[in-house]
Design a protein around this motif. Structure first.
Motif, PDB file in Angstrom:
ATOM      1  N   GLU A 180      15.615  21.365  -0.775  1.00  0.00           N
ATOM      2  CA  GLU A 180      17.418  21.159  -1.037  1.00  0.00           C
ATOM      3  C   GLU A 180      17.002  20.040  -2.717  1.00  0.00           C
ATOM      4  OE1 GLU A 180      19.763  19.490   1.731  1.00  0.00           O
ATOM      5  OE2 GLU A 180      17.528  19.926   3.002  1.00  0.00           O
ATOM      6  N   TYR A 181      16.171  19.181  -2.889  1.00  0.00           N
ATOM      7  CA  TYR A 181      16.547  17.980  -3.716  1.00  0.00           C
ATOM      8  C   TYR A 181      15.293  18.574  -4.560  1.00  0.00           C
ATOM      9  CZ  TYR A 181      19.909  16.343  -0.970  1.00  0.00           C
ATOM     10  OH  TYR A 181      20.926  16.380  -0.686  1.00  0.00           O
ATOM     11  N   ARG A 182      15.213  17.936  -5.484  1.00  0.00           N
ATOM     12  CA  ARG A 182      14.116  17.372  -6.581  1.00  0.00           C
ATOM     13  C   ARG A 182      13.138  16.781  -6.250  1.00  0.00           C
ATOM     14  NH1 ARG A 182      13.804  16.005 -12.736  1.00  0.00           N
ATOM     15  NH2 ARG A 182      11.331  16.495 -13.450  1.00  0.00           N
ATOM     16  N   CYS A 183      11.996  16.361  -5.008  1.00  0.00           N
ATOM     17  CA  CYS A 183      11.832  15.538  -5.099  1.00  0.00           C
ATOM     18  C   CYS A 183      10.451  14.622  -6.038  1.00  0.00           C
ATOM     19  CB  CYS A 183      11.333  15.470  -3.278  1.00  0.00           C
ATOM     20  SG  CYS A 183      12.001  16.455  -1.987  1.00  0.00           S
ATOM     21  N   ILE A 184      10.530  13.234  -6.143  1.00  0.00           N
ATOM     22  CA  ILE A 184       9.906  12.741  -6.626  1.00  0.00           C
ATOM     23  C   ILE A 184       9.597  11.286  -5.877  1.00  0.00           C
ATOM     24  CG2 ILE A 184       9.380  11.153  -8.254  1.00  0.00           C
ATOM     25  CD1 ILE A 184      11.843  13.498  -9.940  1.00  0.00           C
ATOM     26  N   SER A 185       8.243  10.615  -5.693  1.00  0.00           N
ATOM     27  CA  SER A 185       7.314   9.459  -4.844  1.00  0.00           C
ATOM     28  C   SER A 185       5.960   9.527  -6.430  1.00  0.00           C
ATOM     29  CB  SER A 185       7.010  10.320  -3.630  1.00  0.00           C
ATOM     30  OG  SER A 185       6.623   8.735  -3.157  1.00  0.00           O
ATOM     31  N   MET A 186       5.938   8.422  -5.759  1.00  0.00           N
ATOM     32  CA  MET A 186       4.792   7.582  -6.713  1.00  0.00           C
ATOM     33  C   MET A 186       3.969   6.219  -5.456  1.00  0.00           C
ATOM     34  SD  MET A 186       7.020   5.476  -9.415  1.00  0.00           S
ATOM     35  CE  MET A 186       5.441   4.288 -10.173  1.00  0.00           C
ATOM     36  N   ASP A 187       2.825   6.187  -6.496  1.00  0.00           N
ATOM     37  CA  ASP A 187       1.737   5.016  -5.777  1.00  0.00           C
ATOM     38  C   ASP A 187       2.139   3.722  -5.923  1.00  0.00           C
ATOM     39  OD1 ASP A 187       0.461   7.032  -4.241  1.00  0.00           O
ATOM     40  OD2 ASP A 187      -1.175   7.334  -6.277  1.00  0.00           O
ATOM     41  N   LEU A 188       2.789   2.588  -5.730  1.00  0.00           N
ATOM     42  CA  LEU A 188       3.045   1.443  -5.860  1.00  0.00           C
ATOM     43  C   LEU A 188       1.864   1.457  -6.657  1.00  0.00           C
ATOM     44  CD1 LEU A 188       5.814  -0.337  -5.621  1.00  0.00           C
ATOM     45  CD2 LEU A 188       4.693  -0.947  -4.097  1.00  0.00           C
ATOM     46  N   ARG A 189       2.344  -0.242  -7.535  1.00  0.00           N
ATOM     47  CA  ARG A 189       1.455   0.037  -8.545  1.00  0.00           C
ATOM     48  C   ARG A 189       0.251  -1.191  -7.768  1.00  0.00           C
ATOM     49  NH1 ARG A 189       1.615  -4.523 -13.858  1.00  0.00           N
ATOM     50  NH2 ARG A 189       3.286  -3.086 -14.073  1.00  0.00           N
ATOM     51  N   ASN A 190      -1.179  -0.878  -7.763  1.00  0.00           N
ATOM     52  CA  ASN A 190      -2.312  -1.295  -7.024  1.00  0.00           C
ATOM     53  C   ASN A 190      -2.120  -0.696  -5.453  1.00  0.00           C
ATOM     54  OD1 ASN A 190      -3.265  -2.515 -10.035  1.00  0.00           O
ATOM     55  ND2 ASN A 190      -1.991  -4.020  -9.615  1.00  0.00           N
ATOM     56  N   ALA A 191      -1.548  -0.045  -5.078  1.00  0.00           N
ATOM     57  CA  ALA A 191      -1.651  -0.041  -3.435  1.00  0.00           C
ATOM     58  C   ALA A 191      -2.896   0.323  -3.911  1.00  0.00           C
ATOM     59  CB  ALA A 191      -0.545   1.443  -3.422  1.00  0.00           C
ATOM     60  N   ASN A 192      -4.215   0.360  -2.661  1.00  0.00           N
ATOM     61  CA  ASN A 192      -4.970   1.057  -1.853  1.00  0.00           C
ATOM     62  C   ASN A 192      -5.354   2.332  -1.647  1.00  0.00           C
ATOM     63  OD1 ASN A 192      -6.065  -1.837  -1.786  1.00  0.00           O
ATOM     64  ND2 ASN A 192      -5.532  -2.356  -0.277  1.00  0.00           N
ATOM     65  N   GLY A 193      -6.379   2.586  -2.007  1.00  0.00           N
ATOM     66  CA  GLY A 193      -6.489   4.387  -1.957  1.00  0.00           C
ATOM     67  C   GLY A 193      -4.889   4.845  -2.574  1.00  0.00           C
ATOM     68  N   ASN A 230       1.069  -1.312  -0.233  1.00  0.00           N
ATOM     69  CA  ASN A 230      -0.099   0.224   0.206  1.00  0.00           C
ATOM     70  C   ASN A 230       0.975   1.177  -0.119  1.00  0.00           C
ATOM     71  OD1 ASN A 230      -2.269  -1.070  -0.075  1.00  0.00           O
ATOM     72  ND2 ASN A 230      -2.496  -1.280   2.215  1.00  0.00           N
ATOM     73  N   SER A 231       2.073   1.334  -0.240  1.00  0.00           N
ATOM     74  CA  SER A 231       3.366   2.304  -0.396  1.00  0.00           C
ATOM     75  C   SER A 231       2.625   3.534  -1.610  1.00  0.00           C
ATOM     76  CB  SER A 231       3.967   2.165  -0.300  1.00  0.00           C
ATOM     77  OG  SER A 231       5.189   2.933  -1.101  1.00  0.00           O
ATOM     78  N   LYS A 232       2.047   4.423  -0.727  1.00  0.00           N
ATOM     79  CA  LYS A 232       1.846   5.948  -1.843  1.00  0.00           C
ATOM     80  C   LYS A 232       3.003   6.625  -2.121  1.00  0.00           C
ATOM     81  CE  LYS A 232      -2.126   4.981   0.000  1.00  0.00           C
ATOM     82  NZ  LYS A 232      -2.270   4.015   0.766  1.00  0.00           N
ATOM     83  N   VAL A 233       2.468   8.020  -2.173  1.00  0.00           N
ATOM     84  CA  VAL A 233       2.637   9.282  -2.578  1.00  0.00           C
ATOM     85  C   VAL A 233       3.347  10.225  -0.731  1.00  0.00           C
ATOM     86  CG1 VAL A 233       3.178  10.004  -4.190  1.00  0.00           C
ATOM     87  CG2 VAL A 233       1.384  10.419  -3.241  1.00  0.00           C
ATOM     88  N   GLY A 239      -2.920  -1.102 -12.309  1.00  0.00           N
ATOM     89  CA  GLY A 239      -2.205  -2.107 -13.702  1.00  0.00           C
ATOM     90  C   GLY A 239      -2.687  -3.918 -12.883  1.00  0.00           C
ATOM     91  N   PRO A 240      -2.216  -4.611 -14.195  1.00  0.00           N
ATOM     92  CA  PRO A 240      -2.075  -5.932 -13.838  1.00  0.00           C
ATOM     93  C   PRO A 240      -1.116  -6.817 -13.014  1.00  0.00           C
ATOM     94  CG  PRO A 240      -1.107  -5.488 -16.288  1.00  0.00           C
ATOM     95  CD  PRO A 240      -1.168  -4.327 -15.647  1.00  0.00           C
ATOM     96  N   LEU A 241      -1.369  -7.617 -12.074  1.00  0.00           N
ATOM     97  CA  LEU A 241      -0.596  -8.279 -10.797  1.00  0.00           C
ATOM     98  C   LEU A 241       0.632  -9.414 -12.642  1.00  0.00           C
ATOM     99  CD1 LEU A 241      -3.006  -9.942  -8.767  1.00  0.00           C
ATOM    100  CD2 LEU A 241      -2.040  -7.860  -8.188  1.00  0.00           C
TER     101      LEU A 241
END
Length: 217
Positions: free
Chosen positions: A46-59, A27-30, A64-66
């Protein structure tokens, strides 16, 4: 759309890229409200921060497909596709919880692109609890996924989790020899829970030539 996966990315500010993988298992998300601190808020000046929701995280907003053949690699390919889309070549990475095996998989699939990594509350395998991650995801992640995705069944989820977590060891995605030969700087901030065993984190620290570790607790 990145490699057929609808993504929700969070690039902020400017500076050298810092890719942040928040915790929460599958369930890792931004956003990581249960984390020790908000890494984007801490480092965006200080940095260009980039994050993303993990594929198929609840919420989350990444679906995407499993991938039943290589689930860890599927997540890593999503991450690399996003970084490529944003024009990022070399980057720092900070990972909480599941971020630890995902950082190692990034190192394996994209050698030389990670300048340094920070491993916070790193997930790893406690030999006394070999099936912990399967049971934990069946309880916390799977019900929400099946309820929200009519095409996904519990049989499919069990098959997916078995491929991802059955018979894994140490840091889940790479071997001890891989860690032993890793030459990039890597501060480690250990924890001591079933998902983040202290002994595994410290073994990783002792093996990696350029690891440093914070005091714990």
């Amino acid at each position: 759309t990145v490699t057929g996966v609808q993504t929700c990315a969070l690039p902020i500010c400017s500076g050298f890229p810092l890719f942040i993988i928040y915790g929460g298992g599958l369930n890792s998300k931004v956003h990581y409200p249960n984390g020790p601190f908000d890494a984007v808020a801490e480092f965006k000046s200080e940095y260009r921060c980039i994050s993303m929701d993990l594929r198929n995280a609840n919420g989350g907003r990444t679906t995407g497909p499993l991938d039943f053949d290589s689930p860890w690699d599927a997540h890593t390919r999503d991450q690399l596709a996003l970084l490529d889309h944003l024009g990022v070549d070399k980057f720092f990475v900070m990972g909480f919880c599941i971020g630890n095996p995902l950082i190692w998989n990034l190192q394996k699939l994209a050698p030389g692109r990670i300048v340094a990594s920070v491993h916070a509350q790193p997930s790893g395998v406690d030999p006394k609890l070999p099936d912990f991650f399967i049971g934990n995801n069946l309880k916390i992640w799977a019900p929400g996924l099946v309820a929200s995705r009519p095409g996904i069944t519990m049989d499919m989820v069990n098959r997916y989790l078995d491929k991802m977590y059955k018979g894994v060891d140490f840091v889940l995605t790479v071997s001890r020899d891989f860690v032993r030969n890793h030459q990039a700087p890597m501060p480690v901030l250990p924890d001591n829970t079933d998902a983040h065993p202290y002994a595994t984190a410290m073994e990783m620290v002792h093996l990696a030539p350029k690891a440093e570790v914070s005091l714990f607790p």
